[in-house]
Design an enzyme around this catalytic site. Structure first.
Site, PDB file in Angstrom:
ATOM      1  N   PRO A  10      33.459  50.294  45.134  1.00 10.49           N
ATOM      2  CA  PRO A  10      34.270  50.054  46.292  1.00 10.49           C
ATOM      3  C   PRO A  10      35.654  51.290  46.416  1.00 10.49           C
ATOM      4  O   PRO A  10      36.222  51.365  45.458  1.00 10.49           O
ATOM      5  CB  PRO A  10      34.882  48.904  46.221  1.00 10.49           C
ATOM      6  CG  PRO A  10      34.668  48.260  44.607  1.00 10.49           C
ATOM      7  CD  PRO A  10      33.252  49.213  44.315  1.00 10.49           C
ATOM      8  N   ASN A  11      35.800  51.797  47.547  1.00 13.67           N
ATOM      9  CA  ASN A  11      36.895  52.474  48.098  1.00 13.67           C
ATOM     10  C   ASN A  11      36.753  54.056  47.431  1.00 13.67           C
ATOM     11  O   ASN A  11      37.605  54.805  47.575  1.00 13.67           O
ATOM     12  CB  ASN A  11      38.203  51.877  47.543  1.00 13.67           C
ATOM     13  CG  ASN A  11      38.501  50.702  48.215  1.00 13.67           C
ATOM     14  OD1 ASN A  11      38.296  50.591  49.409  1.00 13.67           O
ATOM     15  ND2 ASN A  11      38.957  49.783  47.299  1.00 13.67           N
ATOM     16  N   ARG A  18      43.147  58.449  49.194  1.00 11.65           N
ATOM     17  CA  ARG A  18      43.822  57.448  48.304  1.00 11.65           C
ATOM     18  C   ARG A  18      45.273  58.083  47.485  1.00 11.65           C
ATOM     19  O   ARG A  18      45.364  59.364  48.067  1.00 11.65           O
ATOM     20  CB  ARG A  18      42.732  56.721  47.215  1.00 11.65           C
ATOM     21  CG  ARG A  18      41.661  56.003  48.004  1.00 11.65           C
ATOM     22  CD  ARG A  18      40.666  55.401  46.724  1.00 11.65           C
ATOM     23  NE  ARG A  18      41.332  54.205  46.430  1.00 11.65           N
ATOM     24  CZ  ARG A  18      40.765  53.781  45.176  1.00 11.65           C
ATOM     25  NH1 ARG A  18      39.628  54.087  44.749  1.00 11.65           N
ATOM     26  NH2 ARG A  18      41.390  52.571  44.746  1.00 11.65           N
ATOM     27  N   TYR A  23      44.405  59.826  42.127  1.00 10.75           N
ATOM     28  CA  TYR A  23      43.042  60.006  42.211  1.00 10.75           C
ATOM     29  C   TYR A  23      42.710  61.619  42.657  1.00 10.75           C
ATOM     30  O   TYR A  23      41.584  61.885  42.708  1.00 10.75           O
ATOM     31  CB  TYR A  23      42.523  59.096  43.348  1.00 10.75           C
ATOM     32  CG  TYR A  23      42.576  57.625  42.710  1.00 10.75           C
ATOM     33  CD1 TYR A  23      41.708  57.247  41.881  1.00 10.75           C
ATOM     34  CD2 TYR A  23      43.301  56.853  43.578  1.00 10.75           C
ATOM     35  CE1 TYR A  23      41.825  55.788  41.494  1.00 10.75           C
ATOM     36  CE2 TYR A  23      43.238  55.470  43.220  1.00 10.75           C
ATOM     37  CZ  TYR A  23      42.599  54.993  42.246  1.00 10.75           C
ATOM     38  OH  TYR A  23      42.901  53.758  41.692  1.00 10.75           O
ATOM     39  N   ASN A  74      30.697  55.190  38.819  1.00 18.37           N
ATOM     40  CA  ASN A  74      32.096  54.314  38.734  1.00 18.37           C
ATOM     41  C   ASN A  74      32.200  53.243  39.423  1.00 18.37           C
ATOM     42  O   ASN A  74      31.949  53.249  41.006  1.00 18.37           O
ATOM     43  CB  ASN A  74      32.934  55.746  39.753  1.00 18.37           C
ATOM     44  CG  ASN A  74      34.408  55.320  39.658  1.00 18.37           C
ATOM     45  OD1 ASN A  74      34.604  54.287  39.371  1.00 18.37           O
ATOM     46  ND2 ASN A  74      35.345  56.208  39.905  1.00 18.37           N
ATOM     47  N   ALA A  77      37.022  49.205  41.192  1.00 15.08           N
ATOM     48  CA  ALA A  77      37.571  47.776  40.884  1.00 15.08           C
ATOM     49  C   ALA A  77      36.632  46.694  40.208  1.00 15.08           C
ATOM     50  O   ALA A  77      36.958  45.864  39.440  1.00 15.08           O
ATOM     51  CB  ALA A  77      38.255  47.190  42.150  1.00 15.08           C
ATOM     52  N   GLU A  98      29.698  54.741  32.329  1.00 11.59           N
ATOM     53  CA  GLU A  98      30.989  54.362  33.096  1.00 11.59           C
ATOM     54  C   GLU A  98      31.769  55.628  33.321  1.00 11.59           C
ATOM     55  O   GLU A  98      32.226  56.107  32.207  1.00 11.59           O
ATOM     56  CB  GLU A  98      31.463  53.078  32.611  1.00 11.59           C
ATOM     57  CG  GLU A  98      32.623  52.432  33.354  1.00 11.59           C
ATOM     58  CD  GLU A  98      33.365  51.580  32.783  1.00 11.59           C
ATOM     59  OE1 GLU A  98      33.098  51.232  31.380  1.00 11.59           O
ATOM     60  OE2 GLU A  98      34.224  51.009  33.270  1.00 11.59           O
ATOM     61  N   HIS A 100      35.718  56.665  35.043  1.00 13.52           N
ATOM     62  CA  HIS A 100      36.663  56.660  36.006  1.00 13.52           C
ATOM     63  C   HIS A 100      37.450  57.810  36.382  1.00 13.52           C
ATOM     64  O   HIS A 100      37.613  58.538  35.237  1.00 13.52           O
ATOM     65  CB  HIS A 100      37.634  55.536  35.473  1.00 13.52           C
ATOM     66  CG  HIS A 100      36.877  54.278  35.426  1.00 13.52           C
ATOM     67  ND1 HIS A 100      36.726  53.360  36.392  1.00 13.52           N
ATOM     68  CD2 HIS A 100      36.500  53.434  34.326  1.00 13.52           C
ATOM     69  CE1 HIS A 100      36.177  52.157  36.038  1.00 13.52           C
ATOM     70  NE2 HIS A 100      36.092  52.457  34.818  1.00 13.52           N
ATOM     71  N   ARG A 107      47.509  52.464  32.939  1.00 12.07           N
ATOM     72  CA  ARG A 107      47.795  51.917  34.172  1.00 12.07           C
ATOM     73  C   ARG A 107      48.081  50.270  33.860  1.00 12.07           C
ATOM     74  O   ARG A 107      48.397  49.819  32.793  1.00 12.07           O
ATOM     75  CB  ARG A 107      46.745  52.168  35.348  1.00 12.07           C
ATOM     76  CG  ARG A 107      46.580  53.475  35.517  1.00 12.07           C
ATOM     77  CD  ARG A 107      45.754  53.997  36.462  1.00 12.07           C
ATOM     78  NE  ARG A 107      45.963  53.424  37.797  1.00 12.07           N
ATOM     79  CZ  ARG A 107      45.281  53.085  38.994  1.00 12.07           C
ATOM     80  NH1 ARG A 107      44.113  53.623  38.810  1.00 12.07           N
ATOM     81  NH2 ARG A 107      45.568  52.454  40.036  1.00 12.07           N
TER      82      ARG A 107
END
Ligand code: DQA
Length: 146
Positions: A10-11, A18, A23, A74, A77, A98, A100, A107
């Protein structure tokens, strides 16, 4: 030809719009083009999928299982919440890395949590677009291509 799948959650289709400080300024299309060029140089092809829906991501993973050398994922969330994605990846034979863009370990506290890392072949965080390239290199290395 050997193939890798790039899967984004998502996103990630909103990259470039963003928070640039978190990012970067690159878009999802930039990621796809960059990875395609890298893989083509090594005789690999890249397929790419993105979805904002957890169930669709499960579907993409199930359909990809056994058809790719590896999956660069990726989960955005969903990494912090998704037992469904964890169960799916755990049952797969195709390795999933995975990825990111941001450094999730530096964070908000909830982002330290990855449901998926324990069932993935690896986890790469915090290198922006390079995170995706490092995942591609890990699969190439795994297969003795470099
Ligand atoms: C992200 C990190 C997640 O915490 C966040 O929800 C994202 C992007 C990253 O690539 O840095 O959407 O997966």
């Amino acid at each position: 030809m050997k193939r890798l799948l790039l899967l984004n959650g998502p996103n990630i289709n909103m990259l470039g719009k963003r928070e640039n400080d978190i990012y970067g300024e690159f878009t999802l299309q930039d990621v796809e083009e960059n990875l395609t060029n890298l893989l083509n140089e090594h005789g690999y092809e890249l397929d790419s999928q993105q979805s904002n829906h957890e169930g669709s991501l499960v579907d993409f993973l199930q359909q990809a299982n056994g058809k790719y050398e590896g999956i660069i994922f990726n989960p955005a969330a969903y990494t912090h919440t998704s037992i469904a994605l964890r169960d799916c990846i755990k049952a797969m034979e195709t390795p999933v890395i995975e990825v990111h863009i941001s450094n999730v370990h530096n964070r908000e506290a909830f982002r330290h949590q990855s449901m998926l890392a324990p069932v993935c072949y690896g986890q790469i965080v915090g290198f922006g677009l390079l995170s995706y390239r490092l995942a591609a290199h890990a699969f190439l290395e795994k297969n003795g291509e470099e």
